[in-house]
Design an enzyme around this catalytic site. Structure first.
Site, PDB file in Angstrom:
ATOM      1  N   MET A  31      44.697  70.967   9.560  1.00  0.00           N
ATOM      2  CA  MET A  31      45.007  72.233   8.905  1.00  0.00           C
ATOM      3  C   MET A  31      45.817  73.074   9.874  1.00  0.00           C
ATOM      4  O   MET A  31      45.389  73.311  11.014  1.00  0.00           O
ATOM      5  CB  MET A  31      43.726  72.960   8.487  1.00  0.00           C
ATOM      6  CG  MET A  31      42.998  72.304   7.335  1.00  0.00           C
ATOM      7  SD  MET A  31      41.452  73.142   6.872  1.00  0.00           S
ATOM      8  CE  MET A  31      40.355  72.532   8.172  1.00  0.00           C
ATOM      9  N   ALA A  32      46.983  73.517   9.416  1.00  0.00           N
ATOM     10  CA  ALA A  32      47.895  74.283  10.264  1.00  0.00           C
ATOM     11  C   ALA A  32      47.224  75.550  10.775  1.00  0.00           C
ATOM     12  O   ALA A  32      46.643  76.310  10.000  1.00  0.00           O
ATOM     13  CB  ALA A  32      49.167  74.632   9.489  1.00  0.00           C
ATOM     14  N   CYS A 115      51.657  67.425   1.755  1.00  0.00           N
ATOM     15  CA  CYS A 115      51.903  68.867   1.826  1.00  0.00           C
ATOM     16  C   CYS A 115      52.616  69.365   0.567  1.00  0.00           C
ATOM     17  O   CYS A 115      53.684  68.858   0.201  1.00  0.00           O
ATOM     18  CB  CYS A 115      52.744  69.196   3.053  1.00  0.00           C
ATOM     19  SG  CYS A 115      53.093  70.960   3.226  1.00  0.00           S
ATOM     20  N   LYS A 157      48.221  59.617   4.108  1.00  0.00           N
ATOM     21  CA  LYS A 157      47.581  60.547   3.184  1.00  0.00           C
ATOM     22  C   LYS A 157      48.606  61.051   2.177  1.00  0.00           C
ATOM     23  O   LYS A 157      49.735  61.389   2.546  1.00  0.00           O
ATOM     24  CB  LYS A 157      46.971  61.731   3.942  1.00  0.00           C
ATOM     25  CG  LYS A 157      46.229  62.713   3.041  1.00  0.00           C
ATOM     26  CD  LYS A 157      45.668  63.891   3.825  1.00  0.00           C
ATOM     27  CE  LYS A 157      44.966  64.870   2.881  1.00  0.00           C
ATOM     28  NZ  LYS A 157      44.517  66.097   3.585  1.00  0.00           N
ATOM     29  N   HIS A 187      44.268  63.033  -1.768  1.00  0.00           N
ATOM     30  CA  HIS A 187      43.833  64.363  -2.214  1.00  0.00           C
ATOM     31  C   HIS A 187      43.972  64.371  -3.728  1.00  0.00           C
ATOM     32  O   HIS A 187      45.070  64.185  -4.249  1.00  0.00           O
ATOM     33  CB  HIS A 187      44.693  65.446  -1.575  1.00  0.00           C
ATOM     34  CG  HIS A 187      44.247  66.842  -1.917  1.00  0.00           C
ATOM     35  ND1 HIS A 187      44.443  67.903  -1.075  1.00  0.00           N
ATOM     36  CD2 HIS A 187      43.595  67.351  -3.002  1.00  0.00           C
ATOM     37  CE1 HIS A 187      43.954  69.010  -1.628  1.00  0.00           C
ATOM     38  NE2 HIS A 187      43.436  68.691  -2.801  1.00  0.00           N
ATOM     39  N   GLY A 220      39.288  66.478  -1.323  1.00  0.00           N
ATOM     40  CA  GLY A 220      39.387  67.488  -2.368  1.00  0.00           C
ATOM     41  C   GLY A 220      38.039  67.977  -2.838  1.00  0.00           C
ATOM     42  O   GLY A 220      37.240  67.201  -3.349  1.00  0.00           O
ATOM     43  N   GLY A 243      38.525  69.342   4.471  1.00  0.00           N
ATOM     44  CA  GLY A 243      39.464  70.355   4.923  1.00  0.00           C
ATOM     45  C   GLY A 243      38.855  71.742   4.832  1.00  0.00           C
ATOM     46  O   GLY A 243      38.063  72.158   5.670  1.00  0.00           O
ATOM     47  N   ARG A 244      39.181  72.468   3.766  1.00  0.00           N
ATOM     48  CA  ARG A 244      38.779  73.882   3.645  1.00  0.00           C
ATOM     49  C   ARG A 244      37.268  74.082   3.692  1.00  0.00           C
ATOM     50  O   ARG A 244      36.794  75.160   4.052  1.00  0.00           O
ATOM     51  CB  ARG A 244      39.327  74.448   2.328  1.00  0.00           C
ATOM     52  CG  ARG A 244      40.845  74.499   2.252  1.00  0.00           C
ATOM     53  CD  ARG A 244      41.309  74.883   0.857  1.00  0.00           C
ATOM     54  NE  ARG A 244      40.930  73.898  -0.146  1.00  0.00           N
ATOM     55  CZ  ARG A 244      40.705  74.162  -1.420  1.00  0.00           C
ATOM     56  NH1 ARG A 244      40.804  75.413  -1.853  1.00  0.00           N
ATOM     57  NH2 ARG A 244      40.388  73.204  -2.265  1.00  0.00           N
TER      58      ARG A 244
END
Length: 384
Positions: A31-32, A115, A157, A187, A220, A243-244
């Site tokens: 994650m950026a 992305c 990915k 994802h 996801g 991720g999030r």
């Protein structure tokens, strides 16, 4: 909470990516601006898995941009060292992976074709690129060819597709498998969805049915340990990419380790424990960036750490402006350590936004077998 019954929920064996065993089968998504060495170390302190650094742009790496070289930082005990590469040109991708191998910069390369950011897709990069099947194949082949002699595994990915009319994930999975990728991750959203709505886990199940010789990972809407076990049970995937869901809650990796071991998942931490984790995050960022820059970087994490807790607006504002460890300590001392973890802190986290039309280069959809490298798509900076 209690763990789901693991054997019934998963039916899987230990995840292997090339020579590396990933146990539990959990991967931290790049994650950026988030998954720098400090955040990865914080997460690793809670559990094993594979922890991927921020996205590195292949051209920026080859051209040795200072910012990019600074981002390639790993702890001494961080193994395998996992790097995600973005690229649209097979030649540049091959050069980047050879540089990684020759200079021993990483032990694993993950390639980003997921992305959905407009500045990337409008030039044919990210989740737009798998539509160009031949170009996608050449990029994956270049990376694998450069990495294989050194035993560095390459994984790929991607998303379901550009939108509901342009689905690419089955072709992408098949091509990656044919070209020697050691795993693929899906994802369960299209590029047009971005991070909105609900991830389609049924696509992960379908990909698993079609890609049979290498692991398939699902990504996801994993915001809890139960989400991860449910994804494995529903899709048959070999592992999960988070991720999030770990934003402001690195202890999610502790929960995942417990769940995949068939052990009870601990209750969420009281506010006092969250304060301790926040302080640890600050220390790690200060060590990595220097105190002033590190504490500024920490600000973006504050709302996630404090989400759902009864913290007044003035105190929240103070956390959002913190600039030193001393200031942070003063603010943390004002929190009630006995406040239990709130139920409304569960669920989706991080950016969600709304769906929208994917901006693509003119004529991009005309010929999926056109292998022409998109003009100007090789961005010269890393981090997304």
């Amino acid at each position: 909470m209690t763990a789901l019954d693991l054997p019934a929920a998963t039916g899987t064996t230990t995840l292997r990516i090339g020579p590396y065993e990933v146990d539990p089968p959990v991967v931290l998504a790049p994650m950026a601006g988030i998954t720098n060495v400090a955040f990865r170390r914080l997460c690793r302190e809670y559990g094993a898995g594979l922890y991927v650094c921020e996205m590195i742009t292949s051209r920026a790496l080859v051209e040795r941009h200072p910012k990019t070289l600074e981002m390639i930082t790993f702890d001494d005990d961080e193994r395998p060292r996992s790097m995600q590469l973005y690229g649209v040109d097979p030649v540049t991708m091959g050069q980047a992976v050879r540089m990684i191998v020759d200079e021993d910069l990483a032990d694993h390369v993950d390639m980003n074709f997921g992305c959905p950011v407009p500045k990337v897709t409008r030039k044919g990069g990210g989740s737009a690129l798998p539509y160009k099947r031949q170009l996608f194949r050449e990029i994956v082949r270049a990376a694998v060819t450069a990495a294989e002699p050194a035993g560095v595994p390459v994984t790929v990915k991607f998303r379901i597709g550009i939108d509901d009319e342009h689905i690419t994930y089955l072709d992408a999975g098949r091509i990656a498998e044919e070209e020697g990728a050691k795993a693929v991750a899906l994802h369960g959203r299209t590029a047009s969805q971005r991070y909105s709505g609900t991830a389609d886990w049924s696509a992960i199940r379908t990909l698993k049915e079609h890609v049979t010789s290498i692991p398939v990972l699902g990504n996801g809407d994993i915001f809890s340990a139960d989400d991860a076990l449910r994804m494995v049970a529903e899709t048959g995937c070999d592992g999960v990419v988070v991720g999030r869901g770990c934003l402001g809650r690195p202890w999610l990796f502790r929960d995942l380790q417990a769940a995949f071991s068939g052990e009870p998942v601990p209750d969420g931490p009281h506010l006092g424990e969250v304060a301790r984790v926040l302080r640890r995050h600050a220390e790690l960022l200060a060590d990595h960036m220097g105190e002033e820059k590190g504490l500024r970087d920490l600000r973006k994490h504050m709302s996630q750490y404090l989400r759902g807790f009864p913290v007044g607006s003035d105190l929240r504002q103070g956390f959002g402006l913190v600039s030193s460890l001393a200031e942070l300590d003063d603010l943390l001392a004002q929190l009630d350590p006995d406040v239990p973890f709130p139920a409304d802190a569960e669920g989706p986290r991080g950016r969600q936004g709304s769906a929208g039309k994917v901006v693509l280069p003119e004529g991009w959809l005309d010929d999926p077998d056109d292998a022409t490298v998109p003009t100007g798509a090789e961005i010269d900076s890393s981090g997304g």
